[in-house]
Design a protein around this motif. Structure first.
Motif, PDB file in Angstrom:
ATOM      1  N   ASN A  98       0.829  -1.212   0.000  1.00  0.00           N
ATOM      2  CA  ASN A  98       0.000   0.000   0.000  1.00  0.00           C
ATOM      3  C   ASN A  98       0.860   1.257   0.000  1.00  0.00           C
ATOM      4  N   LEU A  99       1.867   1.262   0.865  1.00  0.00           N
ATOM      5  CA  LEU A  99       2.704   2.442   0.994  1.00  0.00           C
ATOM      6  C   LEU A  99       3.508   2.699  -0.280  1.00  0.00           C
ATOM      7  N   ASN A 100       4.034   1.637  -0.885  1.00  0.00           N
ATOM      8  CA  ASN A 100       4.816   1.777  -2.108  1.00  0.00           C
ATOM      9  C   ASN A 100       3.970   2.378  -3.227  1.00  0.00           C
ATOM     10  N   CYS A 101       2.782   1.818  -3.428  1.00  0.00           N
ATOM     11  CA  CYS A 101       1.889   2.341  -4.471  1.00  0.00           C
ATOM     12  C   CYS A 101       1.464   3.773  -4.181  1.00  0.00           C
ATOM     13  N   ALA A 102       1.069   4.019  -2.929  1.00  0.00           N
ATOM     14  CA  ALA A 102       0.545   5.333  -2.570  1.00  0.00           C
ATOM     15  C   ALA A 102       1.593   6.419  -2.740  1.00  0.00           C
TER      16      ALA A 102
ATOM     17  N   PHE B 156      -1.882   6.753   8.276  1.00  0.00           N
ATOM     18  CA  PHE B 156      -1.335   6.411   6.960  1.00  0.00           C
ATOM     19  C   PHE B 156      -1.299   7.646   6.071  1.00  0.00           C
ATOM     20  N   ALA B 157      -2.377   8.439   6.098  1.00  0.00           N
ATOM     21  CA  ALA B 157      -2.429   9.656   5.286  1.00  0.00           C
ATOM     22  C   ALA B 157      -1.342  10.637   5.708  1.00  0.00           C
ATOM     23  N   ARG B 158      -1.083  10.731   6.994  1.00  0.00           N
ATOM     24  CA  ARG B 158      -0.032  11.641   7.469  1.00  0.00           C
ATOM     25  C   ARG B 158       1.355  11.167   7.033  1.00  0.00           C
ATOM     26  N   VAL B 159       1.537   9.857   6.984  1.00  0.00           N
ATOM     27  CA  VAL B 159       2.808   9.325   6.486  1.00  0.00           C
ATOM     28  C   VAL B 159       3.014   9.778   5.040  1.00  0.00           C
ATOM     29  N   LEU B 160       1.986   9.645   4.229  1.00  0.00           N
ATOM     30  CA  LEU B 160       2.089  10.069   2.828  1.00  0.00           C
ATOM     31  C   LEU B 160       2.404  11.558   2.738  1.00  0.00           C
ATOM     32  N   HIS B 161       1.705  12.338   3.544  1.00  0.00           N
ATOM     33  CA  HIS B 161       1.958  13.787   3.530  1.00  0.00           C
ATOM     34  C   HIS B 161       3.394  14.100   3.941  1.00  0.00           C
ATOM     35  N   ASN B 162       3.861  13.480   5.023  1.00  0.00           N
ATOM     36  CA  ASN B 162       5.207  13.766   5.526  1.00  0.00           C
ATOM     37  C   ASN B 162       6.302  13.301   4.573  1.00  0.00           C
ATOM     38  N   ALA B 163       5.975  12.337   3.700  1.00  0.00           N
ATOM     39  CA  ALA B 163       6.958  11.856   2.731  1.00  0.00           C
ATOM     40  C   ALA B 163       6.872  12.595   1.400  1.00  0.00           C
ATOM     41  N   SER B 164       5.929  13.523   1.280  1.00  0.00           N
ATOM     42  CA  SER B 164       5.717  14.206   0.004  1.00  0.00           C
ATOM     43  C   SER B 164       6.595  15.438  -0.121  1.00  0.00           C
ATOM     44  N   ALA B 165       6.620  15.998  -1.323  1.00  0.00           N
ATOM     45  CA  ALA B 165       7.397  17.217  -1.569  1.00  0.00           C
ATOM     46  C   ALA B 165       6.776  18.423  -0.890  1.00  0.00           C
ATOM     47  N   TRP B 166       5.516  18.305  -0.443  1.00  0.00           N
ATOM     48  CA  TRP B 166       4.836  19.431   0.216  1.00  0.00           C
ATOM     49  C   TRP B 166       4.642  19.147   1.708  1.00  0.00           C
ATOM     50  N   ALA B 167       5.563  18.374   2.293  1.00  0.00           N
ATOM     51  CA  ALA B 167       5.452  18.007   3.705  1.00  0.00           C
ATOM     52  C   ALA B 167       5.455  19.228   4.621  1.00  0.00           C
ATOM     53  N   GLY B 168       6.098  20.309   4.198  1.00  0.00           N
ATOM     54  CA  GLY B 168       6.138  21.512   5.021  1.00  0.00           C
ATOM     55  C   GLY B 168       4.867  22.333   4.982  1.00  0.00           C
ATOM     56  N   LYS B 169       3.922  21.959   4.134  1.00  0.00           N
ATOM     57  CA  LYS B 169       2.649  22.668   4.009  1.00  0.00           C
ATOM     58  C   LYS B 169       1.612  22.017   4.928  1.00  0.00           C
ATOM     59  N   PRO B 170       0.438  22.636   5.076  1.00  0.00           N
ATOM     60  CA  PRO B 170      -0.540  22.124   6.038  1.00  0.00           C
ATOM     61  C   PRO B 170      -1.079  20.743   5.678  1.00  0.00           C
ATOM     62  N   PHE B 171      -1.314  19.950   6.689  1.00  0.00           N
ATOM     63  CA  PHE B 171      -2.107  18.728   6.571  1.00  0.00           C
ATOM     64  C   PHE B 171      -3.432  19.040   7.258  1.00  0.00           C
ATOM     65  N   VAL B 172      -4.503  19.102   6.486  1.00  0.00           N
ATOM     66  CA  VAL B 172      -5.811  19.503   7.014  1.00  0.00           C
ATOM     67  C   VAL B 172      -6.750  18.313   6.950  1.00  0.00           C
ATOM     68  N   ALA B 173      -7.171  17.841   8.112  1.00  0.00           N
ATOM     69  CA  ALA B 173      -8.072  16.692   8.190  1.00  0.00           C
ATOM     70  C   ALA B 173      -9.490  17.159   8.462  1.00  0.00           C
TER      71      ALA B 173
END
Length: 662
Positions: free
Chosen positions: A349-353, A376-393
């Motif tokens: 899941n993580l590899n595909c996502a 899981f969603a936060r992991v994706l956000h923190n690993a993304s190029a926009w990790a420094g931007k807001p994560f809004v749930a």
């Protein structure tokens, strides 16, 4: 009984109670207030209403005096009003002198509240209005509820008021937040619920003020339970650059057992906790987002802490008010990544996502409650190029249907009565550039699904009451424990929105299906331990944990381990420390369902990326075939049904290699 007779009867009761001539079960704060009103202020309970109101210029001066905190309080008042709207209550903000500075009221009740004297500029201290939620909270310096005939003045006996003080970092009074009903028939249970909400909101405003009051200080944030660090009930200590304690909040005094601030303020931080000030500085500089265990000096009790450096001062609180300052917690700050674990299906899941999310493809997470969808969603956000931007749930199932539209899309100035005069950005706009996580998307009303679809397609949003579109930079992850595909078939979810959100659907496994349960137990136990006293677990207890069916999944596992760690002796969890339902299952020897240890599909060495590209293509392919078949392969009718041109439809048909009859 007439109003005048009621007033006379109430006055007689008040006078007899204060003189001790009447046995009564008055709350202590009411009894003390009645005594003050009668003996100190010389008031009479059957007097006529004479509401004192400031001139507009005086009101504006008091509002300006509150400064930035007024804007913060207004935002929190809106959130509080959303929780109690429809119950006949107004939300009121008063200053430290009990002068009303701001109100949010049901438009249909404005006249009723004005008749009761609850309007801007009115003075509601006890000297003017007798016992009441605002004035008595000021006098008592504590949360109070004053219900109907607990009011001193007879003309106020139809009111029910719950007021809570807003305190500064030194315990001084900044103002009072109040919820009042002008014609209350609430039960005591409902009053307690309202009082709890008001107190929570007042504490949030106080907490925000604390975080902004010391821009040049280190802020130590701690709690006895790690998941509460960064949330409302966390303890806060401001520490100067030389290691001296500058201020503490109410929670810090309560958790450390010091009712008086003077026992803490002015002392070196090293005299309160078992770490050197240099450790605090290093943590702030190098690892400000990781929770670490600390122990206090006096009794050796363990807490969990974060520290904000002086350079970070106010950064989180400035992002949008008191609630945005509450977003740090263990599950949200890196703990979530550890919980992805080593289970093959989770790694798949993580590899595909990660491959898809980096290309802006929307992700749909399916899984039972407690399986860790937001983590899981936060992991994706923190690993993304926009990790420094807001994560809004946004939990679409937790917001009332009448409020979810303004919560998501925001509103402009004057969009509706009692809206914030400056307007308010919605969650979608707040997430622009970062990640928007739509939890329980299956609970979103159908009417709003249309608006959301348009936003996702056009990357533009129009707030309520506005006519200008705003461009947004969206990266969307949605999640649900419900079967969205089945909801589409049942007509409960828009098919076109489903295909927009479903760039790929990832099914998060139940805890009992995961091959890494032992690793998860070890990880969670480590978080409940500290380096000096790690918690271990005996083999029979571990066997019981591994073989339990875990209906509550990871969330339930964490709670079980936390309780067991707290109950165990010698830092060793034994089977007797586990809850009865686990013991019963262990006694019956019921094994957990077999664990699937293989990937859900066989992958060739380079197949991972291709498998991750297929769901969106597959969905589009299926939609094309369905519409072609429904329209008997008539290209014109199918193009019309899909809302595309014939050329676009032919291009899609060629892309998916769909053969057309000659």
């Amino acid at each position: 009984m007439s109003d005048s007779a009621l007033a006379v009867r109430h006055a007689s009761r008040v006078l007899k109670a204060v003189r001790g001539e009447l046995r009564t079960s008055l709350a202590p704060h009411v009894a003390k207030s009645w005594d003050r009103c009668l003996t100190e202020y010389g008031m009479v309970p059957d007097g006529a209403r004479a509401t004192a109101v400031l001139e507009p210029s005086q009101l504006r001066e008091r509002q300006q005096r509150m400064g930035e905190l007024l804007g913060v309080a207004r935002a929190e008042m809106e959130s509080l009003y959303e929780q109690i709207s429809g119950s006949g209550y107004a939300v009121i903000l008063a200053d430290a002198d009990a002068t009303i500075l701001h109100t949010i009221t049901d438009p249909t009740l404005k006249r009723e509240f004005r008749h009761a004297g609850l309007w801007l500029g009115a003075l509601w201290d006890e000297r003017h209005e007798g016992t009441n939620g605002i004035g008595t909270a000021v006098a008592e310096h504590a949360p109070v509820t004053v219900h109907r005939d607990e009011h001193f003045m007879g003309y106020n006996v139809t009111l029910s008021c719950s007021g809570a003080p807003i305190l500064d970092a030194r315990g001084g009074l900044l103002g009072v937040l109040d919820a009042s009903s002008a014609n209350s028939s609430d039960t005591r249970l409902i009053q307690r619920h309202t009082m709890a909400l008001v107190t929570m909101s007042a504490n949030l405003i106080s907490r925000f003020h604390f975080l902004r009051e010391f821009p040049d200080a280190y802020i130590l944030r701690f709690h006895s339970r790690p998941e509460f660090v960064g949330l409302l009930h966390e303890a806060l200590i401001a520490v100067a650059g030389d290691g001296t304690i500058l201020a503490v909040n109410e929670s810090a005094m309560a958790q450390l057992g010091h009712p008086d601030r003077s026992r803490l303020v002015g002392r070196p931080i090293e005299s309160v906790f078992q770490f050197a000030f240099s450790t605090l500085q290093q943590r702030a500089a190098n690892d400000p987002r990781t929770i670490w265990p600390i122990r206090e000096v006096e009794h050796g009790r363990r807490f969990f802490a974060l520290v904000r450096s002086r350079e970070q001062a106010g950064a989180r609180a400035a992002d949008g008010g008191p609630r945005s300052a509450t977003l740090i917690s263990l599950g949200q700050e890196g703990g979530g990544r550890r919980h992805v674990g080593s289970d093959p299906s989770m790694l798949h899941n993580l590899n595909c996502a990660q491959q898809l999310f980096g290309k802006r493809v929307p992700i749909l997470l399916q899984g039972a409650t407690g399986t860790g969808k937001e983590a899981f969603a936060r992991v994706l956000h923190n690993a993304s190029a926009w990790a420094g931007k807001p994560f809004v749930a946004v939990n679409c199932g937790a917001i009332p249907e009448s409020l979810i539209e303004s919560e998501l899309f925001g509103y402009t100035r004057g969009a509706f009565t009692d809206a914030d005069r400056h307007g308010r950005p919605g969650k979608i706009l707040q997430s622009s550039g970062g990640t928007l996580f739509l939890d329980e998307i299956g609970d979103m009303p159908l009417t709003l699904q249309t608006r959301l679809l348009r936003v996702i397609e056009e990357f533009e949003i129009v707030p309520l009451g506005g006519d200008q579109s705003i461009t947004v930079d969206l990266h969307v992850i949605s999640a649900s424990h419900r079967d969205i595909r089945q909801m589409v078939q049942d007509g409960d979810f828009r098919e076109d929105l489903y295909y927009r959100l479903n760039g790929i659907t990832l099914q998060l496994p139940l805890l009992r299906e995961r091959a890494d349960r032992a690793e998860l137990i070890e990880t969670l136990l480590r978080e409940e331990s500290d380096d000096a006293a790690p918690v271990s677990i005996q083999p029979d207890a571990l066997h019981a944990l591994l073989n339990y069916h875990w209906p509550g999944n990871i969330r339930q596992l964490r709670n079980v381990l936390r309780t067991a760690a707290a109950l165990c002796q010698d830092n060793t969890i034994r089977i007797s420390n586990l809850p009865q339902e686990l013991l019963d299952a262990a006694a019956k020897g019921v094994p957990a369902p077999p664990v699937a240890r293989e990937l859900p599909i066989a992958l060739t060495p380079n197949a991972a990326e291709s498998c991750c590209r297929t769901p969106l293509d597959t969905a589009e392919h299926a939609a094309l075939l369905r519409e072609l078949e429904r329209n008997r392969w008539n290209i014109t009718h199918t193009a019309d049904a899909l809302g595309v041109s014939r050329n676009t439809l032919y291009r899609k048909i060629r892309k998916h290699q769909i053969p057309l009859a000659e």
